[in-house]
Design a protein around this motif. Structure first.
Motif, mmCIF file in Angstrom:
data_model
loop_
_atom_site.group_PDB
_atom_site.id
_atom_site.type_symbol
_atom_site.label_atom_id
_atom_site.label_comp_id
_atom_site.label_asym_id
_atom_site.label_seq_id
_atom_site.Cartn_x
_atom_site.Cartn_y
_atom_site.Cartn_z
ATOM 1 N N UNK A 1 1.255 -4.547 9.971
ATOM 2 C CA UNK A 1 1.169 -3.238 9.338
ATOM 3 C C UNK A 1 0.404 -2.298 10.261
ATOM 4 N N UNK A 2 0.963 -1.114 10.492
ATOM 5 C CA UNK A 2 0.329 -0.124 11.358
ATOM 6 C C UNK A 2 0.332 1.233 10.664
ATOM 7 N N UNK A 3 -0.574 2.088 11.099
ATOM 8 C CA UNK A 3 -0.668 3.425 10.514
ATOM 9 C C UNK A 3 0.514 4.277 10.978
ATOM 10 N N UNK A 4 0.808 5.344 10.257
ATOM 11 C CA UNK A 4 1.876 6.247 10.693
ATOM 12 C C UNK A 4 1.648 6.784 12.107
ATOM 13 N N UNK A 5 0.386 7.096 12.470
ATOM 14 C CA UNK A 5 0.093 7.561 13.835
ATOM 15 C C UNK A 5 0.425 6.501 14.870
ATOM 16 N N UNK A 6 0.044 5.254 14.596
ATOM 17 C CA UNK A 6 0.351 4.160 15.527
ATOM 18 C C UNK A 6 1.867 3.951 15.611
ATOM 19 N N UNK A 7 2.567 4.099 14.491
ATOM 20 C CA UNK A 7 4.025 3.953 14.492
ATOM 21 C C UNK A 7 4.676 5.028 15.361
ATOM 22 N N UNK A 8 4.190 6.266 15.256
ATOM 23 C CA UNK A 8 4.722 7.345 16.105
ATOM 24 C C UNK A 8 4.453 7.071 17.582
ATOM 25 N N UNK A 9 3.237 6.590 17.886
ATOM 26 C CA UNK A 9 2.879 6.272 19.271
ATOM 27 C C UNK A 9 3.774 5.140 19.800
ATOM 28 N N UNK A 10 3.995 4.119 18.981
ATOM 29 C CA UNK A 10 4.853 2.997 19.350
ATOM 30 C C UNK A 10 6.285 3.489 19.606
ATOM 31 N N UNK A 11 6.769 4.370 18.736
ATOM 32 C CA UNK A 11 8.124 4.924 18.898
ATOM 33 C C UNK A 11 8.228 5.728 20.191
ATOM 34 N N UNK A 12 7.210 6.497 20.509
ATOM 35 C CA UNK A 12 7.208 7.270 21.760
ATOM 36 C C UNK A 12 7.237 6.343 22.972
ATOM 37 N N UNK B 1 0.801 -1.210 0.000
ATOM 38 C CA UNK B 1 0.000 0.000 0.000
ATOM 39 C C UNK B 1 0.837 1.265 0.000
ATOM 40 N N UNK B 2 1.981 1.241 0.632
ATOM 41 C CA UNK B 2 2.845 2.411 0.689
ATOM 42 C C UNK B 2 2.406 3.466 1.686
ATOM 43 N N UNK B 3 1.231 3.275 2.312
ATOM 44 C CA UNK B 3 0.760 4.266 3.275
ATOM 45 C C UNK B 3 0.722 3.711 4.697
ATOM 46 N N UNK B 4 1.254 2.510 4.883
ATOM 47 C CA UNK B 4 1.348 1.905 6.203
ATOM 48 C C UNK B 4 2.806 1.621 6.529
ATOM 49 N N UNK B 5 3.079 1.407 7.797
ATOM 50 C CA UNK B 5 4.412 1.050 8.244
ATOM 51 C C UNK B 5 4.372 -0.426 8.619
ATOM 52 N N UNK B 6 5.276 -1.211 8.054
ATOM 53 C CA UNK B 6 5.381 -2.614 8.412
ATOM 54 C C UNK B 6 6.425 -2.754 9.503
ATOM 55 N N UNK B 7 6.031 -3.369 10.613
ATOM 56 C CA UNK B 7 6.956 -3.668 11.697
ATOM 57 C C UNK B 7 7.241 -5.161 11.614
#
Length: 71
Positions: free
Chosen positions: A38-49, A19-25
């Motif tokens: 696969x997670x959304x960019x918002x979820x990826x930022x939250x996970x990183x925090x 899709x190119x609009x999700x982040x694969x962990x």
């Protein structure tokens, strides 16, 4: 691409191929199988925090005094 490694434990993250609009962990909890999610960019930022917060707390909790060698 970013990778955190300890022994055989790997965590990697990259933009999803399909899709190119999700982040694969990608995680390898053991030597048998890779795990992908696969997670959304918002979820990826939250996970990183949350990871950064946990890393900071682990450093605070770490002892700065060397432990005695076993006798």
């Amino acid at each position: 691409m970013s990778t955190a490694e300890k022994a055989n434990d790997n965590i990697d993250a990259f933009v999803s191929v399909g899709t190119g609009d999700l982040v694969t962990v990608m995680m390898m909890p053991d030597s048998r199988a890779w795990r992908f999610t696969d997670i959304s960019p918002d979820k990826a930022r939250h996970f990183a925090e949350r990871l950064l917060s946990a890393a900071n707390q682990a450093e605070v909790n770490a002892s700065t005094v060397p432990r005695r060698a076993p006798r």
